[in-house]
Scaffold this active site. Structure first.
Site, short mmCIF file in Angstrom:
data_model
loop_
_atom_site.label_atom_id
_atom_site.label_comp_id
_atom_site.label_asym_id
_atom_site.label_seq_id
_atom_site.Cartn_x
_atom_site.Cartn_y
_atom_site.Cartn_z
N GLY A 52 0.78 -1.35 0.05
CA GLY A 52 0.09 -0.03 0.00
C GLY A 52 0.80 1.31 -0.05
O GLY A 52 1.73 1.46 0.91
N GLU A 53 0.85 2.10 -1.05
CA GLU A 53 1.51 3.13 -0.98
C GLU A 53 1.55 4.33 0.20
O GLU A 53 2.34 4.92 0.47
CB GLU A 53 1.31 4.07 -2.33
CG GLU A 53 -0.20 4.83 -2.20
CD GLU A 53 -0.56 5.27 -3.67
OE1 GLU A 53 -0.64 6.57 -3.61
OE2 GLU A 53 -0.60 4.47 -4.62
N ASN A 54 0.52 3.97 0.91
CA ASN A 54 0.33 4.82 2.25
C ASN A 54 1.35 4.49 3.26
O ASN A 54 1.47 4.87 4.51
CB ASN A 54 -1.24 5.00 2.77
CG ASN A 54 -1.95 3.57 2.88
OD1 ASN A 54 -1.57 2.66 2.26
ND2 ASN A 54 -2.77 3.45 3.89
#
Length: 226
Positions: A52-54
């Protein structure tokens, strides 16, 4: 007359077929929207890491009411679960993974894709949007770019000769999966490699502005059982 599939069938068919592209050892980023469903369809015998890029490496399936952690979400704000041993880190480290070329595949939705592998997936002019987000980094940094999307929108084709919307990136798309089939982008153009059983080649071309090349090894589209 072209077959009509209900929206739920379309979305889960696409997500299931994209999940078949996942291989042991892959690090895979799933974009917001339809691509998030891919997590629910990955073969449990395939060992991979969903990123997840977060700031998460080790996403598992989307959460249900019984498994939901209010503090655990994907980049689209959906509640998710995580595998044992998952890693959490800040956004800067997450994008260092992406920009450093450590993501094997990224799966994104799209507004348009064209014969050159150009991708437009972030804005329709005149509409308010927060920005293109991490997509611009992902499509350049990932080793393989997979577009998961419905074949058309309101009867208008999304596979085009040339994108008319502002591009996210140029010449980066490798594979497209829609409810109608699977399409590869190579130096010759857009190649139909798998055909869904409800459609003929002629029907797929009629729903596509791009000129489709038909693979000599054209196969039936892999579909979930049941």
């Amino acid at each position: 007359m072209t077959a009509q599939l209900d929206k739920d069938t379309v979305r889960h068919r696409i997500a299931w077929r994209v999940a078949r592209e996942m291989k042991d050892g892959d690090v895979v980023n799933l974009g917001i929207g339809l691509p998030t469903l891919v997590a629910n369809h990955v073969d449990k015998e395939v060992e991979l890491l969903l990123q997840g890029e977060n700031g998460l490496l080790g996403i598992d399936q989307l959460a249900c009411e019984n498994t939901m952690d209010v503090d655990l979400v994907n980049a689209g704000g959906q509640h998710i679960t995580a595998v044992n041993g998952a890693c959490y880190f800040n956004s800067a480290d997450s994008f260092a993974i992406i920009r450093g070329g450590h993501v094997d595949a990224t799966v994104l939705g799209a507004l348009q894709v064209d014969e050159q592998g150009n991708l437009a997936n972030w804005i329709i002019p005149g509409k308010m949007v927060p920005g293109m987000g991490g997509a611009m980094d992902l499509v350049v940094g990932a080793k393989k770019v997979i577009v998961a999307m419905e074949h058309s929108v309101k009867g208008q084709p999304k596979l085009l000769k040339h994108c008319s919307l502002p591009l996210t990136a140029a010449n980066q798309v490798n594979l497209i999966v829609t409810e109608m089939g699977v399409f590869e982008i190579n130096e010759r153009g857009m190649v139909l490699t798998e055909l869904a059983p409800e459609f003929s080649i002629e029907e797929v071309q009629a729903a596509t502005e791009a000129t489709l090349l038909v693979s000599p090894d054209l196969a039936p589209m892999q579909l979930p059982v049941g």
